[in-house]
Scaffold this motif. Sequence first.
Motif, PDB file in Angstrom:
ATOM      1  N   LEU A  55       0.861  -1.241  -0.088  1.00  0.00           N
ATOM      2  CA  LEU A  55       0.050   0.048   0.049  1.00  0.00           C
ATOM      3  C   LEU A  55       0.965   1.183  -0.172  1.00  0.00           C
ATOM      4  N   MET A  56       1.779   1.418   1.047  1.00  0.00           N
ATOM      5  CA  MET A  56       2.609   2.630   1.061  1.00  0.00           C
ATOM      6  C   MET A  56       3.840   2.571  -0.008  1.00  0.00           C
ATOM      7  N   ASP A  57       4.113   1.451  -0.337  1.00  0.00           N
ATOM      8  CA  ASP A  57       5.211   1.565  -1.535  1.00  0.00           C
ATOM      9  C   ASP A  57       4.534   1.622  -2.938  1.00  0.00           C
ATOM     10  N   ASP A  58       3.282   1.396  -2.870  1.00  0.00           N
ATOM     11  CA  ASP A  58       2.714   1.838  -4.548  1.00  0.00           C
ATOM     12  C   ASP A  58       2.554   3.238  -4.395  1.00  0.00           C
ATOM     13  N   PHE A  59       2.194   3.924  -3.100  1.00  0.00           N
ATOM     14  CA  PHE A  59       1.791   5.486  -3.112  1.00  0.00           C
ATOM     15  C   PHE A  59       3.198   6.105  -3.273  1.00  0.00           C
ATOM     16  N   VAL A  60       4.341   5.598  -2.484  1.00  0.00           N
ATOM     17  CA  VAL A  60       5.555   6.434  -2.879  1.00  0.00           C
ATOM     18  C   VAL A  60       6.216   6.257  -4.146  1.00  0.00           C
ATOM     19  N   ALA A  61       6.010   5.029  -4.766  1.00  0.00           N
ATOM     20  CA  ALA A  61       6.381   5.004  -6.385  1.00  0.00           C
ATOM     21  C   ALA A  61       5.882   5.950  -6.867  1.00  0.00           C
ATOM     22  N   TRP A  62       4.448   6.288  -7.047  1.00  0.00           N
ATOM     23  CA  TRP A  62       3.839   7.135  -7.576  1.00  0.00           C
ATOM     24  C   TRP A  62       4.313   8.705  -7.325  1.00  0.00           C
ATOM     25  N   MET A  63       4.517   8.770  -6.113  1.00  0.00           N
ATOM     26  CA  MET A  63       4.756  10.314  -5.726  1.00  0.00           C
ATOM     27  C   MET A  63       6.002  10.469  -6.215  1.00  0.00           C
ATOM     28  N   ARG A  64       7.122   9.579  -6.585  1.00  0.00           N
ATOM     29  CA  ARG A  64       8.526   9.886  -7.084  1.00  0.00           C
ATOM     30  C   ARG A  64       8.286  10.295  -8.325  1.00  0.00           C
ATOM     31  N   HIS A  81      -5.676  16.153   9.501  1.00  0.00           N
ATOM     32  CA  HIS A  81      -7.195  16.369   9.557  1.00  0.00           C
ATOM     33  C   HIS A  81      -8.148  15.375   8.654  1.00  0.00           C
ATOM     34  N   GLY A  82      -7.578  14.364   8.087  1.00  0.00           N
ATOM     35  CA  GLY A  82      -8.262  13.495   7.337  1.00  0.00           C
ATOM     36  C   GLY A  82      -8.157  13.885   5.697  1.00  0.00           C
ATOM     37  N   ILE A  83      -8.516  12.802   4.922  1.00  0.00           N
ATOM     38  CA  ILE A  83      -8.433  12.837   3.509  1.00  0.00           C
ATOM     39  C   ILE A  83      -9.367  13.913   3.077  1.00  0.00           C
ATOM     40  N   ASP A  84     -10.640  13.763   3.948  1.00  0.00           N
ATOM     41  CA  ASP A  84     -11.976  14.637   3.317  1.00  0.00           C
ATOM     42  C   ASP A  84     -11.610  16.082   3.359  1.00  0.00           C
ATOM     43  N   SER A  85     -10.316  16.571   4.250  1.00  0.00           N
ATOM     44  CA  SER A  85     -10.199  17.974   4.296  1.00  0.00           C
ATOM     45  C   SER A  85      -9.148  18.524   3.175  1.00  0.00           C
ATOM     46  N   VAL A  86      -8.635  17.525   2.211  1.00  0.00           N
ATOM     47  CA  VAL A  86      -7.755  17.908   1.252  1.00  0.00           C
ATOM     48  C   VAL A  86      -8.695  18.079   0.024  1.00  0.00           C
ATOM     49  N   ASP A  87      -8.592  19.270  -0.662  1.00  0.00           N
ATOM     50  CA  ASP A  87      -9.300  19.745  -2.017  1.00  0.00           C
ATOM     51  C   ASP A  87      -8.472  18.653  -3.099  1.00  0.00           C
ATOM     52  N   ALA A  88      -9.618  18.036  -3.749  1.00  0.00           N
ATOM     53  CA  ALA A  88      -9.303  17.317  -5.135  1.00  0.00           C
ATOM     54  C   ALA A  88      -8.056  16.612  -4.842  1.00  0.00           C
ATOM     55  N   PRO A  89      -8.132  15.424  -3.900  1.00  0.00           N
ATOM     56  CA  PRO A  89      -6.915  14.604  -3.721  1.00  0.00           C
ATOM     57  C   PRO A  89      -6.528  13.898  -4.702  1.00  0.00           C
ATOM     58  N   PRO A  90      -5.211  13.607  -5.098  1.00  0.00           N
ATOM     59  CA  PRO A  90      -4.974  12.624  -6.188  1.00  0.00           C
ATOM     60  C   PRO A  90      -5.382  11.356  -5.803  1.00  0.00           C
ATOM     61  N   ALA A  91      -5.931  10.387  -6.991  1.00  0.00           N
ATOM     62  CA  ALA A  91      -6.282   9.176  -6.490  1.00  0.00           C
ATOM     63  C   ALA A  91      -5.318   8.207  -5.542  1.00  0.00           C
ATOM     64  N   LYS A  94      -5.792   9.297  -2.066  1.00  0.00           N
ATOM     65  CA  LYS A  94      -7.124   9.096  -1.462  1.00  0.00           C
ATOM     66  C   LYS A  94      -7.128   7.360  -1.347  1.00  0.00           C
ATOM     67  N   THR A  95      -6.594   6.807  -1.967  1.00  0.00           N
ATOM     68  CA  THR A  95      -6.639   5.212  -1.654  1.00  0.00           C
ATOM     69  C   THR A  95      -5.959   4.964  -0.525  1.00  0.00           C
ATOM     70  N   LEU A  96      -4.597   5.450  -0.428  1.00  0.00           N
ATOM     71  CA  LEU A  96      -3.953   5.405   0.875  1.00  0.00           C
ATOM     72  C   LEU A  96      -4.639   5.878   2.200  1.00  0.00           C
ATOM     73  N   PHE A  97      -5.161   6.897   2.100  1.00  0.00           N
ATOM     74  CA  PHE A  97      -5.740   7.313   3.443  1.00  0.00           C
ATOM     75  C   PHE A  97      -7.058   6.843   3.823  1.00  0.00           C
ATOM     76  N   ASP A  98      -7.867   6.325   2.518  1.00  0.00           N
ATOM     77  CA  ASP A  98      -9.022   5.588   2.868  1.00  0.00           C
ATOM     78  C   ASP A  98      -8.802   4.528   3.599  1.00  0.00           C
ATOM     79  N   GLU A  99      -7.677   3.884   3.135  1.00  0.00           N
ATOM     80  CA  GLU A  99      -7.278   2.719   4.050  1.00  0.00           C
ATOM     81  C   GLU A  99      -6.942   2.966   5.215  1.00  0.00           C
ATOM     82  N   LEU A 100      -5.961   3.814   5.428  1.00  0.00           N
ATOM     83  CA  LEU A 100      -5.410   4.182   6.920  1.00  0.00           C
ATOM     84  C   LEU A 100      -6.603   4.644   8.079  1.00  0.00           C
ATOM     85  N   GLU A 101      -7.657   5.512   7.207  1.00  0.00           N
ATOM     86  CA  GLU A 101      -8.533   6.002   8.222  1.00  0.00           C
ATOM     87  C   GLU A 101      -9.630   4.938   8.543  1.00  0.00           C
TER      88      GLU A 101
END
Length: 409
Positions: A55-64, A81-91, A94-101
Amino acid sequence: MSQPVPPPPVPRRHPQSPRPVPAGIAAFGALLGVRGPDRARFAELGELLMVGDPLMDDFVAWMRTRESTPIRRQFDQALRHGIDSVDAPPAPLKTLFDELETVPDWVDARQLEVAAAAMRAAGADGLTIARDVALLGGYQFAGFNQTLLRTGALEKGSNARFAETSQWAMDVISPGGLAKFGAGYRSTIRVRFIHSMVRRHVSALPDWDEQEWGLPINQTDMAATLVGSLVAPNLGGFGIGIVHRPSEYQAIAALTRYVGHLMGVRDDLLPTSFRSAVAILQHTSSALATPDETSMRLARPMADDPLQWQYRHFAPLRRRVARSQHLSVSTAFLGPKAMATLGLPTRTPPWYPALALPGNLARSGIALLPGGRAWTAGRGDRQARALMRTMTETPATIGATTTVAEHVT
């Protein structure tokens, strides 16, 4: 006809058979009826040396592949503050924090608070066991060391490294620390993010031998670190009189399980009871306890760290006493053979455990009285924070002792 799927490769660091585990872990395992890993479990621990945190490795690979600064701002916003507080979060974010939250159904907020209070009550002596037994003894696990040395561990120093680890643990056990967006929740996810960055960086180094060492910060290493940080100090506490209720030990296992979930450890490597936590500690130790020359390189500087600690009065004398104190704890719990393996003095009398035992037993008794646990937790928290200030004048920052992290956090 389809061909059978070959088993995953097993790095050469994985021993042919279970290694002897520290005597204290073996004793508690025997007391609780825990046996060594069976053949299937031991083989699985070898295979998991090649598995990271998808989960985190996929996010980091995308971020890089993107400009990281705005993504990090969004990451920090979601963490606080939660993923819902982020305006238009990239997919991917959102996938990462939907799982974490998403809090698992098995998490019991009351148990987390019970465990945290019991662990805070251990105070400075709890940090001492974590430092002088769990962390120092862990340097016998050469596979950990190979990654650690490639993240600037020697340059930064063991004192700062332990202060950072201690800050994470204190965040985790702070009141409300594991509530969503609490201090322990945020620190644990930051550590998970840093682990993924380090995993990506170290595995790409030209001197990293994957066939020998596996994947840096893999599942087996993470599971061992988890129970070594949160469970092992509670076992060691018995030896100096820090004793909890049976229900509190079960709560400590529940806290460890949730922290491991947030950290990205696989469900089948997370404890479901205190007995299973001891089993994971024993099984991972049997698969990882292989020292090499890096054990001495990391342990020796740590033994002398108290000679640099900050005391207001009689500093030279108190530093020498502190060095002897911490060596006495290591010798008492690890034994002369392990101390020799770590390149440390083997004949320091175990004077501090004997001195600390009566007072800790008395406070363990006070904790059974009405309001006693709240009093011991408050006292222990103040003691631990005072020790942290003695170790380092600069407040510890999660990730600060990892050179890789300095460039990405």
